[in-house]
Design a protein around this motif. Sequence first.
Motif, PDB file in Angstrom:
ATOM      1  N   LYS A 248       7.684 -22.426   3.271  1.00 32.92           N
ATOM      2  CA  LYS A 248       9.082 -22.400   2.830  1.00 32.92           C
ATOM      3  C   LYS A 248       9.360 -21.279   1.829  1.00 32.92           C
ATOM      4  CE  LYS A 248       8.603 -27.359   3.413  1.00 32.92           C
ATOM      5  NZ  LYS A 248       8.485 -28.663   2.766  1.00 32.92           N
ATOM      6  N   TYR A 256      14.398 -17.943   4.807  1.00 31.66           N
ATOM      7  CA  TYR A 256      14.162 -19.384   4.892  1.00 31.66           C
ATOM      8  C   TYR A 256      12.700 -19.727   5.147  1.00 31.66           C
ATOM      9  CZ  TYR A 256      19.223 -19.208   5.382  1.00 31.66           C
ATOM     10  OH  TYR A 256      20.563 -18.948   5.183  1.00 31.66           O
ATOM     11  N   GLY A 257      11.831 -18.713   5.119  1.00 29.66           N
ATOM     12  CA  GLY A 257      10.416 -18.970   5.297  1.00 29.66           C
ATOM     13  C   GLY A 257       9.861 -18.432   6.605  1.00 29.66           C
ATOM     14  N   ILE A 306      18.708 -26.210   5.856  1.00 32.12           N
ATOM     15  CA  ILE A 306      18.215 -25.961   4.503  1.00 32.12           C
ATOM     16  C   ILE A 306      19.332 -26.057   3.474  1.00 32.12           C
ATOM     17  CG2 ILE A 306      17.394 -24.082   3.004  1.00 32.12           C
ATOM     18  CD1 ILE A 306      15.422 -23.366   5.178  1.00 32.12           C
ATOM     19  N   PHE A 321      12.550 -30.225   9.050  1.00 27.94           N
ATOM     20  CA  PHE A 321      12.248 -28.994   9.778  1.00 27.94           C
ATOM     21  C   PHE A 321      12.317 -29.201  11.289  1.00 27.94           C
ATOM     22  CE2 PHE A 321       8.850 -26.572  11.970  1.00 27.94           C
ATOM     23  CZ  PHE A 321       9.348 -25.291  11.814  1.00 27.94           C
TER      24      PHE A 321
END
Length: 372
Positions: A248, A256-257, A306, A321
């Motif tokens: 993350k 957002y990772g 998110i 997720f």
Amino acid sequence: DWKQTTLNEVADFIKERVNTSCLQDNYVSTENLIGNFGGVQMTMSIPLDTNVIRFKKGDVLVSNIRPYLRKVWFADKEGGCSADVFVFRAKGIEPSFLYNTIANDSFINYVMSGAKGVKMPRGDKQQMLKYPFFVPSIEEQRKISSLLSLLNERIATQNKIIDNLQSLINGLIQCLSQEGLANGRWHKIMLSEILTERNELNEAYHPVHSVSVCAGVVNQVEYLGRSFAAKDTAHYHVAHNGDIVYTKSPTGNQPYGIVKQSHCLTPAAVSPLYGVYQPTSFEAGNYLHYYFLNSLNTNNYLSPLIQKGAKNTINISNQRFLENRIPFPIDEMEVKLVSDSLSALDKKIRLEYDVLTKLEHQKKFLLTNLFI
């Protein structure tokens, strides 16, 4: 008959100004200069109605923020640049010879020896101008520059080959998914239909790994040179070969990772902040690995899930997720065919990267031995 000189004697430090209203795609900042002497990419934004440093074709531009990133460009057009980019213009020597002198680890190491600051070191202009080096006759400068120019062109071509192959992966996924959704062979499924969270803890104390944008799931010690893990890693998560790992931590164009498949042959411990998921098959996970290589796919998938914290931190649970949809083949055989095709392209990319590495080593060897 090489003669000793300094940068100040053979180059001018440029202070000329130009208004950004005169610029289009020819604005250069530390953001769009590419590291490792990779040149420059098109800028995404230009300051409005501001006077910036003017550069001309043949000037050498050097990023003065974190010089160790080796952001140096030999300008092939006129334009303007931010104050954090130094501009040098050759006088009395070949501009291309000046560029090869500056785009050189010897110069970068010299600049870093006088850099100021810890987190964001900056070079010292006065120290740079005192950089000592040797220059041959103009004729020999041209010969050396011509040789290195040919090698630079070959390296640029190799980078384009790699970029085209990477674009092919993204294009193939987009083409297959659009066509598959149109003819009914693909459907949009929740990620939870093909991924299950793996809650295994590192009680066996497997080696700690990180997730890299370029290299995927990597051993911290082998890839980063040291471990950044806690003293006791028993509470870390464990990823097995084929698992999907979601970190993350925002990075670059992936705010957002990062989502990667673990290709480690043995179990790998990862941070408890990471999400680890077991796919229904290795091929399903492999498809997700390549699907999320495209930062646009990653951002589009994650942005609705998110929430941003007070300090711009990412708030998303491991289960959350899994709560969005992606295009996916209905038939398991097609999943395997798509996975195998993407893996073959990736293997080709790795081979081309090996060629690129050898070319860069050759250039480094020549720079070390052609310059006194």
